[in-house]
Design an enzyme around this catalytic site. Structure first.
Site, short mmCIF file in Angstrom:
data_model
loop_
_atom_site.label_atom_id
_atom_site.label_comp_id
_atom_site.label_asym_id
_atom_site.label_seq_id
_atom_site.Cartn_x
_atom_site.Cartn_y
_atom_site.Cartn_z
N SER A 169 1.18 -1.12 -0.12
CA SER A 169 0.10 -0.17 -0.48
C SER A 169 1.35 1.41 -0.05
CB SER A 169 -0.46 0.19 1.16
OG SER A 169 -1.44 1.52 0.77
N TYR A 182 -1.38 -0.70 10.52
CA TYR A 182 -1.10 -0.41 9.33
C TYR A 182 0.30 -0.59 8.82
CZ TYR A 182 -3.71 -0.94 4.76
OH TYR A 182 -3.76 -1.35 3.20
N1 LIG Z 1 -8.41 -0.14 -0.64
C1 LIG Z 1 -7.51 -0.14 -0.96
O1 LIG Z 1 -8.15 1.34 -0.92
C2 LIG Z 1 -6.27 -0.59 -0.93
C3 LIG Z 1 -4.94 0.84 -0.89
C4 LIG Z 1 -4.03 0.27 -0.88
C5 LIG Z 1 -4.20 -1.23 -0.51
N2 LIG Z 1 -4.71 -1.82 -0.11
C6 LIG Z 1 -4.45 -3.08 -0.51
O2 LIG Z 1 -5.24 -4.62 -1.01
C7 LIG Z 1 -5.42 -6.19 -0.45
C8 LIG Z 1 -7.12 -5.78 -0.98
O3 LIG Z 1 -7.33 -5.73 -0.81
P1 LIG Z 1 -8.71 -4.94 -1.11
O4 LIG Z 1 -8.84 -3.50 -1.25
O5 LIG Z 1 -9.36 -5.46 -1.64
O6 LIG Z 1 -10.14 -5.45 0.64
P2 LIG Z 1 -10.85 -6.67 0.32
O7 LIG Z 1 -12.21 -6.41 -0.69
O8 LIG Z 1 -11.92 -6.38 1.96
O9 LIG Z 1 -10.12 -7.77 -0.25
C9 LIG Z 1 -9.47 -8.29 1.44
C10 LIG Z 1 -9.61 -9.48 1.02
O10 LIG Z 1 -8.63 -10.19 2.33
C11 LIG Z 1 -9.49 -11.76 1.93
N3 LIG Z 1 -9.60 -12.18 3.52
C12 LIG Z 1 -9.22 -11.51 4.44
N4 LIG Z 1 -9.13 -11.96 5.68
C13 LIG Z 1 -8.81 -13.16 5.63
C14 LIG Z 1 -8.60 -14.71 6.04
N5 LIG Z 1 -8.51 -15.12 7.33
N6 LIG Z 1 -8.27 -15.24 5.18
C15 LIG Z 1 -8.07 -15.69 3.45
N7 LIG Z 1 -8.54 -14.28 3.43
C16 LIG Z 1 -8.15 -13.18 3.39
C17 LIG Z 1 -10.73 -11.13 2.72
O11 LIG Z 1 -11.96 -12.99 2.11
P3 LIG Z 1 -13.11 -13.06 3.34
O12 LIG Z 1 -13.09 -11.85 4.20
O13 LIG Z 1 -13.76 -14.12 2.29
O14 LIG Z 1 -12.02 -14.04 3.95
C18 LIG Z 1 -11.42 -10.42 0.90
O15 LIG Z 1 -10.97 -11.08 -0.40
C19 LIG Z 1 -5.13 -5.52 0.61
O16 LIG Z 1 -3.91 -6.31 0.80
C20 LIG Z 1 -5.41 -4.37 1.01
O17 LIG Z 1 -4.23 -4.11 2.23
C21 LIG Z 1 -6.02 -1.46 -0.67
#
Ligand SMILES: NC(=O)c1ccc[n+]([C@@H]2O[C@H](COP(=O)([O-])OP(=O)(O)OC[C@H]3O[C@@H](n4cnc5c(N)ncnc54)[C@H](OP(=O)(O)O)[C@@H]3O)[C@@H](O)[C@H]2O)c1
Length: 273
Positions: A169, A182
């Protein structure tokens, strides 16, 4: 019409070289963690439509099944792996089941993560534990279990290169008040990725770090409402990226020719300062 002045002897550009040099993903196998929503779901879909067989890893099986059905409708191949990767055994099993089913592993996208923001004073310790357990330990379990398979794919696979893409991130670059743990987890992902990159790059396992800014996903829905309210001003008026924008970047990374490794990609919405 071509302007001949653009091509003089000091810049002998071959127009044929300007064609995309992406290597296809047919015959490859990818495992994507956090594939039930957001960036992970978009990435799994993007890899699948380019020919990779994909293992979809997350806890919400119904969401994974939906995505797998959509991938199969488009002629792709998907395996649903309901796993909580904070459990070492489940993370290892996910990797081993992928290899057992598909026979190999060329690409690991370590994407699953949680962002539980808020000031350190009085923060629920469970939030800190969840972030460390998933963003750090979950990623490490998957990385550890995958490495022998990635090394093997790089050694004897048809492409003779393999990829581990770790989703960090902007928070892995810049620390800010109210985001300390975080920041800690994502800085850790960056440090681990760079050290591991140096260890395995000569064997053609490319370790890449992707650092998105604001993306419209479910990520923020897990943040306590009072914290969300306090943060809202920071991204007011900014058009966020879509999950597909990050999937696009990951596809770019894993389709580079064997001699090209994209080590790090920082991607912000244009309007994010
Ligand atoms: N959105 C942003 O603005 C942003 C910015 C920078 C970085 N990121 C990074 O991008 C990545 C993906 O995030 P996203 O934005 O796509 O959010 P998201 O839609 O909340 O996706 C998170 C994913 O992680 C999975 N997860 C959570 N706990 C888990 C566990 N214990 N075991 C296996 N899977 C698990 C969730 O699935 P389940 O709940 O079904 O397990 C979900 O598929 C993260 O690492 C986040 O830090 C996001």
């Amino acid at each position: 019409m071509t302007n001949p002045e653009l091509f003089d002897e000091s810049s002998p550009v071959d127009v044929a070289d300007a064609m995309p040099s992406a290597t296809p993903l047919e015959g490859t196998v990818a495992m994507v963690t956090g594939a039930s929503s957001g960036i992970g779901a978009a990435t799994a879909a993007a890899l699948a439509v380019r020919g990779a067989r994909v293992a979809l890893v997350a806890r919400r099986k119904d969401r994974l099944e939906e995505l797998a059905a959509a991938i199969r409708e488009r002629g792709g191949t998907a395996l649903v792996l309901e796993s909580d990767i904070t459990e070492e055994q489940q993370a290892t099993d996910a990797v081993e089941r992928t290899v057992a089913e598909f026979g190999r592993l060329d690409t690991l996208v370590n994407n699953a993560g949680v962002m539980l923001l808020g000031p350190a004073v009085g923060a629920p310790l469970t939030e800190w534990q969840r972030m460390v357990e998933l963003n750090v330990l979950g990623l490490l379990y998957c990385a550890h279990a995958s490495l022998p398979h990635l090394l093997k794919a790089a050694e004897d696979g048809p492409r003779r290169v393999a990829d581990m893409v770790n989703v960090s991130s902007v928070a892995g670059r810049v620390a800010r008040a109210g985001r300390g743990v975080y920041n800690l987890t994502k800085h850790g992902v960056g440090a681990f990725s760079e050290a591991l990159r140096q260890e395995v790059t000569r064997q053609h396992v490319r370790v890449s770090l992707v650092e998105p800014g604001a993306v419209a996903t479910e990520l923020v829905t897990h943040v306590r409402p009072e914290v969300v309210a306090a943060l809202q001003g920071q991204v007011a008026g900014v058009q966020p990226m879509q999950a597909g924008d990050i999937a696009d970047a990951i596809v770019y990374i894993v389709t580079r020719p064997r001699h090209v490794a994209v080590n790090e990609m920082l991607i912000r919405p244009t309007e994010q300062e």
